[in-house]
Structures are given as C-alpha cells and as structure tokens.
Design an enzyme around this catalytic site. Structure first.
Site, PDB file in Angstrom:
ATOM      1  N   TRP B 168      -7.908 -19.187  -2.465  1.00  0.00           N
ATOM      2  CA  TRP B 168      -7.008 -20.348  -2.607  1.00  0.00           C
ATOM      3  C   TRP B 168      -6.395 -20.741  -1.279  1.00  0.00           C
ATOM      4  O   TRP B 168      -6.144 -21.916  -1.018  1.00  0.00           O
ATOM      5  CB  TRP B 168      -5.955 -20.103  -3.677  1.00  0.00           C
ATOM      6  N   TYR B 262       8.100  -9.174   4.517  1.00  0.00           N
ATOM      7  CA  TYR B 262       7.344  -7.931   4.570  1.00  0.00           C
ATOM      8  C   TYR B 262       7.867  -7.054   3.443  1.00  0.00           C
ATOM      9  O   TYR B 262       9.075  -6.789   3.401  1.00  0.00           O
ATOM     10  CB  TYR B 262       7.489  -7.208   5.904  1.00  0.00           C
ATOM     11  N   TYR B 267      -1.921 -11.410   1.833  1.00  0.00           N
ATOM     12  CA  TYR B 267      -2.106 -10.867   3.173  1.00  0.00           C
ATOM     13  C   TYR B 267      -2.900 -11.801   4.078  1.00  0.00           C
ATOM     14  O   TYR B 267      -3.953 -11.454   4.589  1.00  0.00           O
ATOM     15  CB  TYR B 267      -2.704  -9.455   3.079  1.00  0.00           C
ATOM     16  N   HIS B 268      -2.351 -12.996   4.264  1.00  0.00           N
ATOM     17  CA  HIS B 268      -2.843 -13.962   5.245  1.00  0.00           C
ATOM     18  C   HIS B 268      -1.557 -14.527   5.844  1.00  0.00           C
ATOM     19  O   HIS B 268      -0.707 -15.048   5.102  1.00  0.00           O
ATOM     20  CB  HIS B 268      -3.669 -15.059   4.555  1.00  0.00           C
ATOM     21  N   HIS B 270       1.682 -16.122   6.936  1.00  0.00           N
ATOM     22  CA  HIS B 270       2.362 -17.373   6.601  1.00  0.00           C
ATOM     23  C   HIS B 270       3.849 -17.227   6.880  1.00  0.00           C
ATOM     24  O   HIS B 270       4.375 -16.118   6.917  1.00  0.00           O
ATOM     25  CB  HIS B 270       2.098 -17.761   5.134  1.00  0.00           C
ATOM     26  N   VAL B 271       4.491 -18.378   7.098  1.00  0.00           N
ATOM     27  CA  VAL B 271       5.901 -18.393   7.486  1.00  0.00           C
ATOM     28  C   VAL B 271       6.671 -19.290   6.519  1.00  0.00           C
ATOM     29  O   VAL B 271       6.199 -20.363   6.144  1.00  0.00           O
ATOM     30  CB  VAL B 271       6.056 -18.913   8.944  1.00  0.00           C
TER      31      VAL B 271
END
Lengths: 330, 330
Positions: B168, B262, B267-268, B270-271
């Site tokens: 996605w 965290y 697990y890609h 991103h902010v």
C-alpha cells in the site's frame, strides 16, 4: 494561596481542555443550597445571551461560553457527564434508537435517553471579569526553538526578572507544609528528593497515577542546568522513585512514564512519574523529556543540555514569547 | 482491504480511547435505512444483557460494552456527542437547571436537556466474534527498553518474521493509489518524499491537522536505521514539508509538531506532521521523537540511533513483547 497558585499554573499551562473547570472546582467549596436557590436557578440560563465561544472540545464534549445573564458578564461551562456503568440497564431499557446506517455486522444509531440519565454538568461564573474570560479562552501555542545561547541571553534573564517564589517548594522540602502527603524521602543533600502525589491525582485509582519528585538541591533550575555531574542524582530519583511507587501502590516501573518538562512550570528541578496509560497533560514530545534519555545523553555528552537547541511550546500570552520576538528570534 | 488494514493498525495501536469506534466507522459504508429497519431497531437494545465493560473513558464520555442481543454475542459502543454551538440557544431556553452548589461568583448545576438535544451515538457490532471483543478490550501497555543489541537480536528478526506487506505504501509512491490525496511531492530518489493527509484527518478544520510524509527510499525501516548519511533527507522533509503545509493550508511551522514514531506502525520511513494544539494519538514522549532532535543527535553522533537504548510502549498482546519476555529482557 499565592503558593498554591504557582502550582495551578501548571494546570493552566497544560493542554487539558478541562483545565479551567478543574480550577473552578478547586476554587469552589460545596455549599448546601436552599429551596429558594433551587427555584431561582431553574431558569437562570433561559435568557442567556451568547457573545463568544471561548473554547470547546469535541473529544471531551465540553464548551466554554462567554455571555450575559441579566446584564452581567458571565462564563458558562458545559460538559457532558461520563456514561456510568450502573445506569446502563436503565439506559438500554428506556431509550429509543434511530437507525443511522447498517452494513454487514455493523450498525449505528442515534440514541435519545430520558433526560435524567443524560445530564450536562454546568458551571456558571457570574459576574465574570475580563481575567476570567481570558483564562478560559483557548490560547494559541507556538513551538519555540531555543539554542544554548538563546537560553543564556533571553530565557535565563527572563526567568530571573520574574522572581517566581519557590517558597512553597521549600516548605515541602522542610516539612513546613504537606508533610503528610510525602510518600517517600531520600534526605541526602546531594542526591536526595521527596516524592509526593501531584495535586491532579486523587490517589483513588491507578488510571491517572501522577507523582512528582522534588530534589533537595536548590541550585538546579531545569534540564538546561544538568550536566554529567548530576547523573547520580538522576539515577537515584529514577531507581528509588520507581521502587517507592511499586511499594506504595503496587504499580510496576514498566507501566510508568518518567520525565522532565522543558520549560518547567517552576524553576526547581523536579521529575514527573505518570501512568503510561494516562494521557497526562504535558506528556507530549514537544515538552516532555524521558529521564532515561536524559541520563543517556549526559553519559555520552556531559554538556548535552547546555549546548543543544531545545524545542518547547509557549502560549501566545506568555511573557517569554515576547522576549523571543523582541530579540528577533521568532 | 489488507492494505488499508495495515494503516488501521496505527489507529488500533494508538492511545485514543475511541480508536475502536473509528475503525467501525471506516468499515461501514453509510446505507439508507428503510422504514421496516427503523421499527425493528427502535427497541433493539431493550433486552440487551451486559456481560462485561471492555473499556470506558470518563474524559471522552464513551463506553464499550460486551453482551448479548437475542442470544447473539454483541459489542455495543456508546459515545456522547459533542456540544454543538448551534444548539446552545435552544439548550439554554429549554433545559432546567438543578443547583448543586454555590460559592461566591461560582455555581454549579445539573442540566437536563430535552432528549433531542442530547444524543448518544450508538454503534452495534452483532454478531460479534471473540476477535471483536478482544479488539475493543482495553489492553495494558508496558514500556520496553531496547538496547541497540536488543534491536539486532530480538526486534529486527521479529519484524522480518512478520513480513508485513508494504504494497500500500509502494502504491502511493508509484501513484497507483491515493494519487489525488497527495498534497506535495519531491520526486528525488535520495531525499524525496510524498506528503498526504493522514486518514484520521478530514481536512475540514485545522484543529486536528495531521499529515504524513513518506520517503521515496525503500531501504530505511525506522529511526533505528538512521545515520548521519540521512541528514539531507531529514532536513529536506522538514523544510519542504513545512513549506507545503504553509502554502496549502496557511498553517505556519511554529504551530506544527513534526516527529517520528518508534516503534512505527509500518517499517518504511515516514514522518508525522500534527497541529501542536492537537493531542494526537501517539504524540507522547514515550513513542514520539521530534524530527529536529533526531537531526541534531545525528549531527553530533552519526551512529546515535544504532547505539542508544530506546524506550517504547507495547500492548500486552503484541508479539514483540513475548519475544522480549522469551529473551529474558522483561
């Protein structure tokens, strides 16, 4: 009163939408009301003229309204009451549902309970002064970035100019006040502290557990003053504070959030212990610093908090914000 | 659906008490209900048997109840509705007040509004499986301390064993999905990213502004992978993300909280960009890391996030928690 006023500042500066109401409750001592009062009050708000919404919270279901009651300035605070477990069976039995939508196993409804099961807690401040109105008005907050140099040239002089009284803190440390509230003390003058419940916590349930450790040393204003010299103090607070909370409340360290505020509400070093599952005012990443991280940072870089740029939120009416503006730093 | 399910995890893992209800709303497409449905629903809950309270929030005025409707397992979610500004004048005119106490300028009352002004939003899940019940049950959370070594020996193998699909995310980056939702893109393969509103934000008001920047690089799982090599990427996200939000929404950087999670939900890298005045789920100091601090830490110590012990909360039913227990680290 001036002393406890200092501590309320913390509530007022926090993010809780109900903070104003909190304070009102504190100001008000519960009086029994006579029958005449009852009749006079019943329609008190029927002619209320709304002038402005001071703040509202869709999450907390409250609203703070400024207006007039019979030509007098007033603030009215409405907040829906929590849904009580012991009212559920009556609620289900005596309420009508109106279907909104249905999809597979999910459906939603409008439920209209009988009035006596669905109260709104109402607080009236009347006559209200401009100060009241300002207090309840939601203030914009801004995120400031303070370099080490900003601290020394802007923030520190500002703190000193304010000459906040810390007498209430010294009263606690010297057992002249609140001695019965202390749940643990390490009397050591270098690494010692007292631990007591925060005023926001009534100690009746663990959900919103909140304690404060106040150090005996009087020479540490805030996070900014900490160096590797203070590591034994910080480790001591963490270990003994967690132990004391485990012993007194049976509440384990793995469910605690232990942190400092920057900026703090008062400039005498103190550490917050709150339940991890409690969304405590001021535990957001923009203001809170985990004690375990503070210790690690000092272990790796003795002057970490002297040299780093620290971010923190300030309300639009905070004097420190003007100082940053005057210095061209905002 | 599996893809959007991943993103819902973020809501489910967050601290918001209404998260379950959020998800229900997402699962449900609004259908028009016929007259027959109306009649059948009106008394749907009159025979409801309560088995357990799964969770409730006095702050948010909601309650999640497990029980039975006609021998079928069901979960009923009740939440009081926000107080609407446009209903105030009718509310004041048509409600009776009952005095609770009066002290000086302060007084408090019980207000009982007419039913049509004081609704409870009701969601029914029926028949409900054990999985539904478990989902809505308030889970205890624990604070874990993960050393760099713990990450490599426990957390990383766990993440890899889960093989979460990131399809996605790639669909968004490749404009195969949600292309119309992107509000800004820097296509650079090294420092580029896309910026789009988070699903929790409807973009109708700035109060709960919430956007996510997703990086184009596919080799950074989380904060733990960041080194000084990534400073240009992080600075780019901060500067251009803030600029884009200012341009699109007129919302200034000084009112933004910009941070990483965290553990993250996926697990890609991103902010998160949220309004400083919005108490966003997951913005607490135990899970959020201000981007400005991350950049500073890497500038001063290139391997900061490889070597430090990081704290984070985990729900009791999280598989990672069992791994830490099995390793004797909890």
């Amino acid at each position: 009163m001036a002393d406890s006023g200092k501590r309320k500042r913390e509530v007022v500066d926090g993010n809780s939408e109900t903070e104003g109401q909190e304070e009102t409750r504190k100001n008000a001592v519960c009086n029994e009301a006579g029958d005449n009062d009852d009749v006079a009050s019943e329609f008190l708000l029927s002619g209320f003229e709304t002038k402005a919404i001071l703040r509202d919270s869709a999450r907390e279901k409250n609203i703070f309204v400024h207006g007039k009651i019979d030509d007098q300035e007033a603030v009215v605070i409405l907040e829906k009451t929590p849904i009580r477990e012991d009212s559920l069976s009556e609620l289900f039995k005596n309420s009508r549902l109106k279907l909104e939508m249905r999809n597979d196993i999910y459906s939603t409804y409008h439920l209209h309970p009988p009035p006596h099961l669905n109260e709104i807690k109402t607080t009236v401040v009347c006559p209200a002064t401009e100060k009241h109105v300002k207090k309840y008005l939601l203030q914009e907050t801004f995120l400031l970035e303070e370099t080490g140099e900003d601290y020394r040239s802007i923030t520190l002089p500002f703190i000193q100019s304010q000459s906040f009284s810390l007498q209430w803190v010294y009263n606690i440390l010297e057992k002249k006040a609140e001695a019965d509230r202390i749940i643990y003390e390490d009397p050591d003058p270098e690494v010692g502290f007292v631990l007591l419940p925060d005023f926001k916590w009534d100690q009746k349930q663990h959900d919103d557990l909140y304690l404060i450790a106040i150090v005996h040393r009087k020479d540490i204003k805030s996070l900014r003053d900490l160096t590797s010299e203070h590591i034994p103090l910080l480790c001591n607070i963490r270990r003994r504070g967690e132990d004391a909370i485990q012993k007194r409340y049976g509440f384990p360290a793995t469910k605690l959030r232990v942190y400092l505020h920057y900026q703090p509400s008062y400039y005498h070093l103190h550490v917050h212990f709150t339940s991890l599952s409690y969304d405590a005012p001021g535990c957001g990443v923009e203001r809170a610093h985990l004690l375990s991280n503070v210790i690690q940072n000092l272990q790796n870089e003795p002057q970490y908090y002297h040299s780093r740029t620290l971010s923190f939120p300030l309300r639009a009416d905070d004097g420190l914000l003007s100082r940053f503006k005057d210095a061209g730093r905002l």
